[in-house]
Design a protein around this motif. Structure first.
Motif, PDB file in Angstrom:
ATOM      1  N   ARG A 154      58.035   8.663 -12.589  1.00 36.02           N
ATOM      2  CA  ARG A 154      58.927   9.625 -13.245  1.00 36.02           C
ATOM      3  C   ARG A 154      60.238   9.013 -13.698  1.00 36.02           C
ATOM      4  O   ARG A 154      61.052   9.672 -14.336  1.00 36.02           O
ATOM      5  CB  ARG A 154      59.197  10.792 -12.299  1.00 36.02           C
ATOM      6  N   VAL A 187      67.184  13.521 -12.662  1.00 34.88           N
ATOM      7  CA  VAL A 187      66.219  13.841 -13.717  1.00 34.88           C
ATOM      8  C   VAL A 187      66.927  14.479 -14.914  1.00 34.88           C
ATOM      9  O   VAL A 187      66.638  14.154 -16.071  1.00 34.88           O
ATOM     10  CB  VAL A 187      65.084  14.729 -13.166  1.00 34.88           C
ATOM     11  N   GLU A 188      67.868  15.379 -14.654  1.00 38.36           N
ATOM     12  CA  GLU A 188      68.616  16.018 -15.747  1.00 38.36           C
ATOM     13  C   GLU A 188      69.436  14.992 -16.528  1.00 38.36           C
ATOM     14  O   GLU A 188      69.476  15.031 -17.767  1.00 38.36           O
ATOM     15  CB  GLU A 188      69.533  17.112 -15.193  1.00 38.36           C
ATOM     16  N   GLU A 209      67.615  14.330  -6.759  1.00 39.01           N
ATOM     17  CA  GLU A 209      66.515  14.183  -7.718  1.00 39.01           C
ATOM     18  C   GLU A 209      66.720  15.064  -8.942  1.00 39.01           C
ATOM     19  O   GLU A 209      66.565  14.606 -10.081  1.00 39.01           O
ATOM     20  CB  GLU A 209      65.191  14.519  -7.040  1.00 39.01           C
ATOM     21  N   THR A 210      67.076  16.318  -8.728  1.00 40.04           N
ATOM     22  CA  THR A 210      67.295  17.242  -9.846  1.00 40.04           C
ATOM     23  C   THR A 210      68.399  16.738 -10.762  1.00 40.04           C
ATOM     24  O   THR A 210      68.244  16.712 -11.988  1.00 40.04           O
ATOM     25  CB  THR A 210      67.647  18.651  -9.309  1.00 40.04           C
ATOM     26  N   THR A 211      69.515  16.318 -10.173  1.00 42.00           N
ATOM     27  CA  THR A 211      70.633  15.813 -10.965  1.00 42.00           C
ATOM     28  C   THR A 211      70.225  14.561 -11.733  1.00 42.00           C
ATOM     29  O   THR A 211      70.519  14.421 -12.927  1.00 42.00           O
ATOM     30  CB  THR A 211      71.848  15.513 -10.060  1.00 42.00           C
ATOM     31  N   GLU A 219      66.487  16.518  -2.795  1.00 40.47           N
ATOM     32  CA  GLU A 219      66.065  17.370  -3.913  1.00 40.47           C
ATOM     33  C   GLU A 219      67.209  17.574  -4.902  1.00 40.47           C
ATOM     34  O   GLU A 219      66.994  17.552  -6.111  1.00 40.47           O
ATOM     35  CB  GLU A 219      65.545  18.730  -3.412  1.00 40.47           C
ATOM     36  N   GLN A 220      68.420  17.761  -4.387  1.00 35.91           N
ATOM     37  CA  GLN A 220      69.581  17.920  -5.271  1.00 35.91           C
ATOM     38  C   GLN A 220      69.854  16.629  -6.036  1.00 35.91           C
ATOM     39  O   GLN A 220      70.151  16.659  -7.230  1.00 35.91           O
ATOM     40  CB  GLN A 220      70.813  18.326  -4.455  1.00 35.91           C
TER      41      GLN A 220
END
Length: 97
Positions: free
Chosen positions: A61, A13-14, A9-11, A6-7
């Motif tokens: 995505r 995507v940002e 993925e978040t990084t 999740e970390q």
């Protein structure tokens, strides 16, 4: 250093969102954004980063890019970048009114 998908993925995507259209992020940039500049630490993240990139591509995505072209996320080798999702063929349907 324990890092969750999740970390990652978040990084990822940002970083993708901050790019100009048509550009991709180097997976090592994602690793350094999470783990810092120590190569011994960020290098350990390369396999999970690839897995997350493939998952995002499967989900529509993100895109996996080789030499500036979108490739099959399950059949690519070598140096790659992670870009924004590929545009949907045909785009939005026209308003019939």
């Amino acid at each position: 250093m324990k890092v969750s998908n999740e970390q990652i993925e978040t990084t990822m995507v940002e970083l993708i969102a901050s790019l100009p259209p048509g550009k991709g992020v180097d997976p090592t940039e994602v690793a350094r954004a999470i783990a810092g500049s120590d190569e011994k630490v960020w290098r350990l993240l390369m396999v999970p980063i690839r897995a997350v990139a493939v998952k995002l591509a499967d989900d529509g995505r993100a895109s996996i890019l080789r030499k500036g072209r979108i490739v099959d996320p399950h059949d690519f080798k070598g140096v790659y970048r992670i870009g924004a999702a590929a545009p949907v063929e045909g785009g939005a349907e026209a308003d019939p009114s």
